[in-house]
Design an enzyme around this catalytic site. Structure first.
Site, PDB file in Angstrom:
ATOM      1  N   ASP A  36       1.009  -1.414   0.233  1.00  0.00           N
ATOM      2  CA  ASP A  36       0.490  -0.221   0.146  1.00  0.00           C
ATOM      3  C   ASP A  36       1.005   1.362  -0.241  1.00  0.00           C
ATOM      4  O   ASP A  36       1.992   1.221   0.193  1.00  0.00           O
ATOM      5  CB  ASP A  36      -0.613   0.101   1.034  1.00  0.00           C
ATOM      6  N   LYS A  58      -2.274   4.754  -4.608  1.00  0.00           N
ATOM      7  CA  LYS A  58      -1.990   5.536  -4.440  1.00  0.00           C
ATOM      8  C   LYS A  58      -2.806   5.930  -3.677  1.00  0.00           C
ATOM      9  O   LYS A  58      -3.526   6.379  -3.766  1.00  0.00           O
ATOM     10  CB  LYS A  58      -1.495   6.555  -6.052  1.00  0.00           C
ATOM     11  N   MET A 173      -7.894   7.922   9.808  1.00  0.00           N
ATOM     12  CA  MET A 173      -8.877   8.819   8.530  1.00  0.00           C
ATOM     13  C   MET A 173      -9.425   9.860   8.975  1.00  0.00           C
ATOM     14  O   MET A 173      -9.527   9.897  10.297  1.00  0.00           O
ATOM     15  CB  MET A 173      -9.622   8.167   7.480  1.00  0.00           C
TER      16      MET A 173
HETATM   17  N1  SAH Z   1      -4.841  -0.418   9.371  1.00  0.00           N
HETATM   18  C1  SAH Z   1      -3.977   1.086   9.674  1.00  0.00           C
HETATM   19  C2  SAH Z   1      -5.065   2.023   9.051  1.00  0.00           C
HETATM   20  C3  SAH Z   1      -5.304   2.109   8.120  1.00  0.00           C
HETATM   21  S1  SAH Z   1      -6.741   3.326   7.977  1.00  0.00           S
HETATM   22  C4  SAH Z   1      -3.002   1.337  10.039  1.00  0.00           C
HETATM   23  O1  SAH Z   1      -3.528  -0.065  11.464  1.00  0.00           O
HETATM   24  O2  SAH Z   1      -2.132   1.832  11.280  1.00  0.00           O
HETATM   25  C5  SAH Z   1      -5.724   5.079   7.121  1.00  0.00           C
HETATM   26  C6  SAH Z   1      -5.510   5.815   8.256  1.00  0.00           C
HETATM   27  O3  SAH Z   1      -4.400   5.719   9.093  1.00  0.00           O
HETATM   28  C7  SAH Z   1      -4.812   6.967   8.017  1.00  0.00           C
HETATM   29  O4  SAH Z   1      -5.746   7.868   7.267  1.00  0.00           O
HETATM   30  C8  SAH Z   1      -4.229   7.703   9.169  1.00  0.00           C
HETATM   31  O5  SAH Z   1      -5.416   8.474  10.444  1.00  0.00           O
HETATM   32  C9  SAH Z   1      -3.824   6.702   9.460  1.00  0.00           C
HETATM   33  N2  SAH Z   1      -2.088   6.562   9.907  1.00  0.00           N
HETATM   34  C10 SAH Z   1      -1.445   5.466   8.508  1.00  0.00           C
HETATM   35  N3  SAH Z   1      -0.500   5.797   8.643  1.00  0.00           N
HETATM   36  C11 SAH Z   1       0.250   7.228   9.797  1.00  0.00           C
HETATM   37  C12 SAH Z   1       0.919   7.340  10.156  1.00  0.00           C
HETATM   38  N4  SAH Z   1       2.055   7.100   9.912  1.00  0.00           N
HETATM   39  N5  SAH Z   1       0.941   8.614  11.122  1.00  0.00           N
HETATM   40  C13 SAH Z   1      -0.606   9.012  10.966  1.00  0.00           C
HETATM   41  N6  SAH Z   1      -2.068   8.443  10.750  1.00  0.00           N
HETATM   42  C14 SAH Z   1      -1.408   7.446  10.093  1.00  0.00           C
END
Ligand code: SAH
Length: 511
Positions: A36, A58, A173
């Protein structure tokens, strides 16, 4: 069932070191990796070089592979008997659609395994110094998605329930919809003074934190241009002691540093700079190749026991020498009673790694000092000395020892050539982001950096590992902004730390 298998692996929130050991092990056997946008691309280096790497989306939403297509791809590759790693940001089962992928695999009769990851919902706040639960503040945690517009007809998000839940709330998100979401929470009865923290690009050197209250956070995010990806933390824990903000307080936090070294050597320096919070990336400019005249080199190595002194001028030289030595001989004693000198601590350490101690090493790491140290120890006149060195130019050590009457032979151990293949990613990064600082650890790294002809901003600083490198840099017309006091990796790291420390301390006004 097919022999293939699909691993749904959590990549963690961004810091590559937050991948689990199991995730790394499964990546190491992948034939296909489907990843991803939110995964740190550096993790792909853990996959075998020949693995097929497929980007499944993307971030901006364009060219995103529809979920059914991703499911179908995973099933197809697994049924074809491949070892597939589906690498997903954070944890695969938290708002990652990992559940749907597992269902598709199960329905098709594919073998699969889940490798959980560190979720941004907990790891992100942790890097901002926010514990999502804390005994004196809360005992429950709600994690929700802000993916849906609350104003949308038929939204499945129950803001009333979220607002009513006690304890900390973490939203993934939805940073783009923060205004309507916080309004919905207010409308649902949540206290406008509820502390809120936003953490973007959490766990990476680009991490940023914004703090406010439920009433003002949306306006703040808008005025500061705070962008996704970010997690939002609502609750008392978001206001804890600033002393807990360990990550953004690291001494080199956010400093962008390009490390120019040979591909194989860059790792240690980059790793150390990152530990200190720097956004360090590698710009390999040179690589070493074996001795151009292998036969001549091997003959000298084979006869090394016939010399009085063996002089090493670089770690690479030591590697090449002992590599050849153990190809020729099986017993370390075949080196005989020859004494060993090294130009500096890094070279000495490399010699030590082959279980040979160094008899002489100058206090200050320069060729002149090495010669002086040798001459102090003994009269070098008529001594037989073998200098192990790279191809090209004249060697100061050999020259000066010859002048003092020693019988000097040179074993040309390797040569450095400009790196042209492995540096595409580094060059792209430099062109896009530039650097606050570029490190040089030898004259040839400086020379080859210049040959790349990259656009260098006037604010970019240049760091040198020592006087020899600095002289080479100046000769190339480069400025030397800082020079290490001890001429090795810890030395250059210390100098960089000191340099930015000084920059941080405000200059006295009026002066
Ligand atoms: N499965 C992922 C979440 C996927 S949804 C997890 O467990 O983290 C995608 C959302 O994750 C983004 O919109 C944001 O809110 C969050 N996210 C993922 N990586 C991030 C990061 N490095 N910093 C802040 N938010 C992050």
């Amino acid at each position: 069932m097919s022999q293939g298998i699909c691993y749904l692996v959590g990549a963690g929130p961004g810091d590559p070191l937050l991948l689990t050991l199991k995730g790394k092990s499964r990546l190491g056997r992948a034939q296909v990796v489907v990843y991803d946008s939110l995964c740190n691309p550096e993790l792909l280096d853990f996959a075998p070089a020949g693995a097929e790497k497929i980007h499944a989306g993307k971030r901006a939403g364009d060219h995103t592979m529809p979920q059914q297509d991703i499911n179908a791809l995973l099933v197809r590759e697994t049924l074809a008997g491949k070892t597939v790693v589906r690498l997903k940001g954070g944890d695969p089962f938290l708002f990652g659609r990992g559940g749907e992928e597992a269902e598709a695999l199960a329905a098709a009769g594919c073998r699969f395994e889940i490798v959980p990851g560190i979720t941004s919902a907990i790891g992100g706040p942790a890097y901002a110094g926010i514990p999502v639960t804390h005994r004196s503040h809360n005992t429950t945690l709600t994690i929700f998605t802000g993916h849906e517009d609350p104003a949308k007809e038929g939204s499945s998000l129950d803001f009333r329930a979220i607002a009513a839940a006690p304890g900390t709330k973490v939203m993934l998100m939805g940073i783009e919809r923060l205004k309507t979401i916080s309004q919905s929470l207010l409308d649902s009865g949540m206290d406008p003074q509820t502390p809120v923290a936003l953490v973007r690009e959490a766990t990476t050197p680009r991490q940023q934190t914004l703090r406010g209250t439920l009433a003002d956070i949306a306006a703040q995010a808008e005025s500061t241009g705070f962008k996704a990806p970010a997690v939002a933390i609502f609750g008392e824990v978001a206001t804890l002691d600033p002393k807990l903000r360990w990550f953004e307080s690291l001494p080199l936090f956010g400093k962008r540093i390009a490390v120019t070294r040979t591909r194989s050597q860059a790792g240690a320096l980059t790793e150390r700079l990152r530990e200190l919070g720097a956004d360090a990336y590698e710009l390999p400019t040179i690589r070493t190749e074996p001795a151009p005249d292998k036969r001549a080199f091997y003959e000298l190595v084979a006869y090394a026991h016939g010399y009085d002194w063996l002089v090493f001028t670089s770690p690479n030289g030591a590697d090449a020498f002992f590599g050849a030595f153990y190809e020729i001989y099986r017993d370390a004693r075949d080196l005989g009673g020859v004494r060993i000198a090294s130009v500096g601590p890094a070279t000495a350490a490399r010699v030590n790694s082959f279980r040979f101690t160094v008899d002489i090493q100058p206090e200050k790491h320069t060729a002149e000092n090495l010669v002086a140290a040798l001459a102090k120890e003994t009269s070098v006149e008529n001594l037989k000395i073998l200098v192990v060195r790279p191809e090209g130019g004249r060697d100061v050590v050999s020259d000066q020892l010859s002048k003092l009457g020693a019988i000097v032979d040179e074993a040309i151990a390797y040569r450095t050539v400009p790196e042209t293949e492995a540096n595409a990613a580094g060059i792209a990064r430099f062109q896009k982001d530039g650097a606050d600082l570029v490190t040089f650890t030898s004259g040839s790294t400086a020379e080859n950096f210049q040959k790349l002809g990259l656009p260098v901003s006037s604010s970019t600083k240049f760091a040198s590992i020592g006087p020899v490198t600095s002289a080479a840099m100046r000769q190339l017309g480069m400025r030397v902004d800082l020079e290490a006091e001890t001429h090795d990796i810890p030395g250059i790291v210390a100098a960089i730390e000191k340099f930015f420390q000084r920059e941080k301390t405000p200059k006295p006004s009026g002066g």
